[in-house]
Enzyme design. Structure first.
Site, mmCIF file in Angstrom:
data_model
loop_
_atom_site.group_PDB
_atom_site.id
_atom_site.type_symbol
_atom_site.label_atom_id
_atom_site.label_comp_id
_atom_site.label_asym_id
_atom_site.label_seq_id
_atom_site.Cartn_x
_atom_site.Cartn_y
_atom_site.Cartn_z
ATOM 1 N N LEU A 83 -8.303 -2.162 -8.501
ATOM 2 C CA LEU A 83 -9.013 -3.332 -8.024
ATOM 3 C C LEU A 83 -9.594 -3.146 -6.637
ATOM 4 O O LEU A 83 -10.588 -3.756 -6.278
ATOM 5 C CB LEU A 83 -8.078 -4.560 -8.013
ATOM 6 N N GLY A 86 -7.537 0.224 0.490
ATOM 7 C CA GLY A 86 -7.627 0.080 1.928
ATOM 8 C C GLY A 86 -6.994 1.269 2.615
ATOM 9 O O GLY A 86 -6.533 2.227 1.977
ATOM 10 N N GLY A 87 -6.975 1.210 3.945
ATOM 11 C CA GLY A 87 -6.440 2.335 4.687
ATOM 12 C C GLY A 87 -4.953 2.531 4.471
ATOM 13 O O GLY A 87 -4.422 3.609 4.675
ATOM 14 N N MET A 88 -4.239 1.488 4.051
ATOM 15 C CA MET A 88 -2.788 1.574 3.934
ATOM 16 C C MET A 88 -2.321 1.694 2.493
ATOM 17 O O MET A 88 -1.153 1.898 2.243
ATOM 18 C CB MET A 88 -2.149 0.319 4.542
ATOM 19 N N GLY A 89 -3.212 1.536 1.522
ATOM 20 C CA GLY A 89 -2.762 1.602 0.157
ATOM 21 C C GLY A 89 -3.839 1.177 -0.817
ATOM 22 O O GLY A 89 -5.018 1.116 -0.480
ATOM 23 N N GLU A 90 -3.424 0.906 -2.059
ATOM 24 C CA GLU A 90 -4.327 0.561 -3.132
ATOM 25 C C GLU A 90 -3.832 -0.705 -3.813
ATOM 26 O O GLU A 90 -2.654 -1.059 -3.724
ATOM 27 C CB GLU A 90 -4.394 1.686 -4.165
ATOM 28 N N VAL A 91 -4.779 -1.371 -4.537
ATOM 29 C CA VAL A 91 -4.427 -2.539 -5.341
ATOM 30 C C VAL A 91 -4.869 -2.251 -6.766
ATOM 31 O O VAL A 91 -6.035 -1.895 -7.002
ATOM 32 C CB VAL A 91 -5.096 -3.815 -4.825
ATOM 33 N N LYS A 108 0.253 -3.905 -5.494
ATOM 34 C CA LYS A 108 -0.107 -3.251 -4.247
ATOM 35 C C LYS A 108 0.807 -2.044 -4.054
ATOM 36 O O LYS A 108 2.028 -2.205 -4.021
ATOM 37 C CB LYS A 108 0.016 -4.222 -3.076
ATOM 38 N N ASP A 201 -3.712 -10.946 8.899
ATOM 39 C CA ASP A 201 -4.910 -10.243 8.416
ATOM 40 C C ASP A 201 -5.774 -11.197 7.593
ATOM 41 O O ASP A 201 -6.189 -10.888 6.481
ATOM 42 C CB ASP A 201 -4.514 -9.027 7.570
#
Length: 823
Positions: A83, A86-91, A108, A201
């Site tokens: 979906l 981002g810089g810290m992970g995926e969805v 997440k 955020d």
């Protein structure tokens, strides 16, 4: 690397990359003299940039291609499709894989490079915190954990929607709807703050709007999880201190690396609010770089939203009317709300998200906002803006009351008490002019007063189409009461155009507007147009019977009269019966109940039930007994209808008394030229004709004929009635030639679709006049046509149709007898 050191290095690197080679070397020499260690780090990064054009284009951690992970299992979940990232992970969109239950979730996945030995414990604690958050506008946390391969994950309810900014732009939502959506966001953020959770955020991509128009907030707790104050210096923060927030929506204290509080969320909400209402971000940058964004967030002054909207297309581009209108709405209170939410020092912002939400609600209601000094002039301006329609109508009412003096004193007092309620002011003003329509002396000119009030309203309420539409409706209704039907229709046409522009119109105003325009069309003899205009509103009227019974009853009564004029008798009776039932449930609506009884009585009279009709008319008059002055317009109409019914039943004495009472009251209230007065006078002339008083009848009917043509025009159904009455007068005087001519004019008018109900009687009388002249074949043709029309409307067994059959037989026999005998 410490966060402050990395921020300094990031800014320097952005600046160096934008400089030419010679200037870059000069700047490095200056930096080397001041801070050799920092200069060395910058030089190493620049060397890597020269070695590859893709420096820093790739993330520090690279996952396997997404397609290769489809179908893999993380904890109890199977990955379906990506979906976002981002810089810290995926969805990922995922489904439950262990068979425990079937449900799709937004999963997440935190990148393994950010895990540390205490991650399981912190995940468990975070799950307990987020489990306390339960709100209709929150994407609920369903699960959290670390799978056997060390993959941390969070499972949240999957939300199908689009970012709030994209949703507002795509649908071009009005400002009020945008602010209502932001209040939903404030509500869920305030709920989180009350449970000691800060979002950190907030940005449009985390605020989705569903197809049902409901806000859903995502990613609660992620920033907190990745920025645990108790784990400073641990492996939780990889080198370069990766940010756990989005720079464009970050508060100054976040950029500086200072402690984060609930006021940080207030600032982020201010940025989102600015973008939602204006369509753009609050800062204008000299160049697009992280360093420039950091400078703007910490130092740049936030522009006024009203000014930002106007300069959206550049200084040279002229904003369109919609943009200028939006800028006017933003100027003042909303500019102040946004400025306070976006203050750089946290202590100068709103004290809470709830305080921001309350000021948005105050703006929507037209009340004073708390962020602004409460000066008396400011409070007065808000009050007038909130009640502008009531104030405008109050001014119009005061002008009328000054002229009417003692007669309208109680109405003036009522207007002053109800100045804050527009609908009550409408009813009051309409009642005022209904009772004052007969004033014809002195310098008081009611028509000029209405024209002046309409001009002022159109000028002062130009930017408020709904308020202006209400004013146009009041003026149109007053003009109907004064007999100015064509002017009334023009005014109500203007109201209709305004309501089409508004979009969402209150049901009460919709019903009132369509009812009064239908009434004007019927008065002008355009009953077919009336039915076509009113019929589409039947569904709305049905839904509003419980909430607005009085207005629905007025609508049904007006629709029934138009249907009756077209010969739709069963439809008209159903509409009249429903109106009567609604009005009887309203104990105070005596005039309405009497009106509905009279409507049904008119149908009974036409259907050959004179006793039922007379009983209903007398019952209606009894309801209004003892309050003649207040209900004078209704009593005039009832006496007119009672007189007609008595005359049709053969009681000429009773008919004369009822019609004389109606005519005397109409003369005093309306004056001699009003259509109602003229109609009553025509009925009195026909009654004199029935009594054989030909001289009196002739004087009345010729006078009525002049006034009818002047007031309503040559093609109105009442003009046809006037020609018909003159034809009957000529026939009784023995002037069959004049009678034929007069009846012929009446029949020509009644052949119009809106007058078909009157056509059979006109053809019968026309045929009889032709028979008196010995024009047998023409007479029989007229009688046969009249019989055909009446049979189509009432059926072959109707007494009037059978009487026509007998008359045709008589004329046919006379025609045969008049033929010369054969030799």
């Amino acid at each position: 690397m410490e966060a402050v050191r990395w921020q300094q290095l990031s800014r320097l690197l952005d600046q160096m990359l934008e400089l030419p080679a010679a200037q870059r070397e000069l700047r490095l020499a200056q930096l080397r003299a001041a801070d050799p260690d920092l200069a060395g780090q910058v030089q190493r990064l620049l060397a890597q940039e020269r070695a590859s054009e893709e420096f820093l284009a790739q993330p520090l951690w690279t996952a396997a291609p997404q397609d290769s992970r489809v179908g893999s299992v993380v904890g109890p979940y199977r990955l379906l499709r990506a979906l976002g990232e981002g810089g810290m992970g995926e969805v990922w969109l995922a489904e439950r894989a262990d068979g425990l239950y079937q449900r799709q979730v937004a999963l997440k996945l935190l990148r393994s490079g950010y895990a540390d030995p205490g991650l399981r414990q912190r995940f468990s604690r975070e799950r307990e915190i987020l489990a306390r958050l339960e709100h209709p506008h929150l994407a609920q946390l369903l699960d959290a954990g670390v799978d056997q391969q060390g993959q941390p994950y969070l499972a949240l309810a999957y939300v199908e929607g689009e970012p709030i900014t994209a949703y507002c732009q795509r649908l071009q939502l009005p400002l009020e709807r945008r602010l209502q959506l932001m209040r939903q966001v404030c509500a869920v953020v305030s709920h989180a703050h009350a449970n000691l959770v800060v979002h950190r955020d907030l940005k449009p991509s985390n605020i989705l709007v569903t197809a049902q128009g409901e806000v859903k907030l995502l990613d609660f707790g992620i920033a907190k999880l990745l920025d645990d104050d108790t784990a400073q210096g641990s492996l939780l923060h990889p080198p370069a201190d990766v940010r756990a927030f989005t720079l464009h929506y970050a508060a100054p204290e976040q950029v500086r690396g200072e402690p984060v509080t609930t006021l940080t969320d207030v600032y982020s909400l201010g940025v989102v609010l600015f973008e939602v209402v204006t369509g753009r971000k609050p800062y204008r940058l000299r160049r697009d770089s992280d360093a420039e964004w950091e400078r703007a967030v910490q130092e740049a002054e936030v522009p006024r939203a009203s000014a930002a909207v106007l300069r959206a297309d550049g200084p040279a581009a002229a904003p369109d009317a919609a943009t200028r209108r939006l800028a006017r709405r933003l100027r003042g209170d909303l500019d102040i709300v946004l400025r306070k939410a976006l203050e750089k020092p946290p202590a100068q912002r709103y004290a809470s998200v709830e305080a921001l939400s309350q000021d948005l609600q105050r703006f929507l209601e037209g009340r004073t906002i708390q962020a602004r000094p409460q000066h008396s002039l400011y409070r007065l301006r808000c009050y007038i803006g909130r009640h502008r329609w009531g104030v405008a109508l109050g001014a119009l009412a005061v002008l009328a009351l000054a002229a009417l003096a003692a007669v309208a004193l109680w109405q003036m007092q009522q207007a002053r008490r109800e100045v804050a309620r527009a609908q009550a002011m409408q009813d009051f003003t309409v009642g005022l002019f209904d009772r004052a329509a007969g004033v014809r002396h002195g310098s008081f000119d009611m028509r000029q007063l209405l024209a002046t009030g309409q001009q002022r309203g159109e000028a002062e309420l130009a930017d408020q189409p709904l308020a202006l539409a209400e004013l146009e409706g009041v003026i149109g209704r007053l003009r109907i009461g004064m007999g100015d039907y064509q002017l009334a229709l023009q005014t109500l046409d203007h109201q209709r155009a305004l309501l089409e522009q508004v979009g969402q119109v209150p049901p009460a105003l919709q019903l009132e507007a369509v009812t009064q325009r239908g009434r004007a069309l019927r008065m002008l003899g355009r009953s077919r147009d009336c039915v076509a205009h009113m019929a589409p509103m039947q569904a709305l009227a049905g839904r509003q019977q419980g909430a607005l019974p009085g207005l629905v009853a007025q609508y049904q009564a007006q629709l029934g009269r138009c249907q009756q004029a077209l010969g739709y008798r069963s439809d008209a009776r159903a509409a009249f019966a429903l109106a009567l039932a609604l009005r009887r449930d309203l104990a105070h609506d005596l005039p309405g109940t009497a009106e509905s009884l009279a409507d049904l009585a008119a149908l009974d009279s036409d259907d050959g039930r004179p006793q039922a009709a007379l009983a209903a008319y007398r019952q209606a008059l009894q309801l209004l007994q003892g309050r003649a002055a207040e209900y004078r317009p209704q009593r005039i109409a009832l006496h007119r209808q009672l007189g007609q019914a008595l005359a049709a039943h053969g009681d000429l004495v009773g008919a004369g008394q009822a019609l004389h009472s109606a005519w005397a009251d109409a003369e005093r209230l309306y004056g001699p030229d009003h259509p109602e007065t003229v109609t009553i006078q025509r009925l009195r002339g026909v009654l004199a004709l029935q009594r054989g008083e030909l001289a009196q009848a002739g004087t009345m009917l010729h006078q009525v004929h002049q006034r009818t043509r002047q007031a309503l025009g040559e093609q109105h159904r009442d003009t046809g009635s006037s020609w018909h009455a003159l034809g009957r007068l000529a026939l009784q005087r023995g002037d069959s030639h004049q009678a034929v001519a007069d009846f012929q004019r009446a029949v020509a008018i009644w052949r119009q679709p809106d007058c078909i109900g009157l056509l059979p009687q006109g053809l019968y009388d026309y045929g009889n006049a032709l028979a008196q002249q010995g024009r047998w074949q023409e007479a029989l043709a007229a009688l046969h046509e009249g019989r055909q029309w009446q049979a189509a409307q009432r059926g072959d067994r109707d007494p009037a149709v059978q009487q026509a059959d007998r008359r045709i037989a008589e004329v046919d026999k006379a025609y045969r007898e008049a033929q010369p005998a054969p030799f």
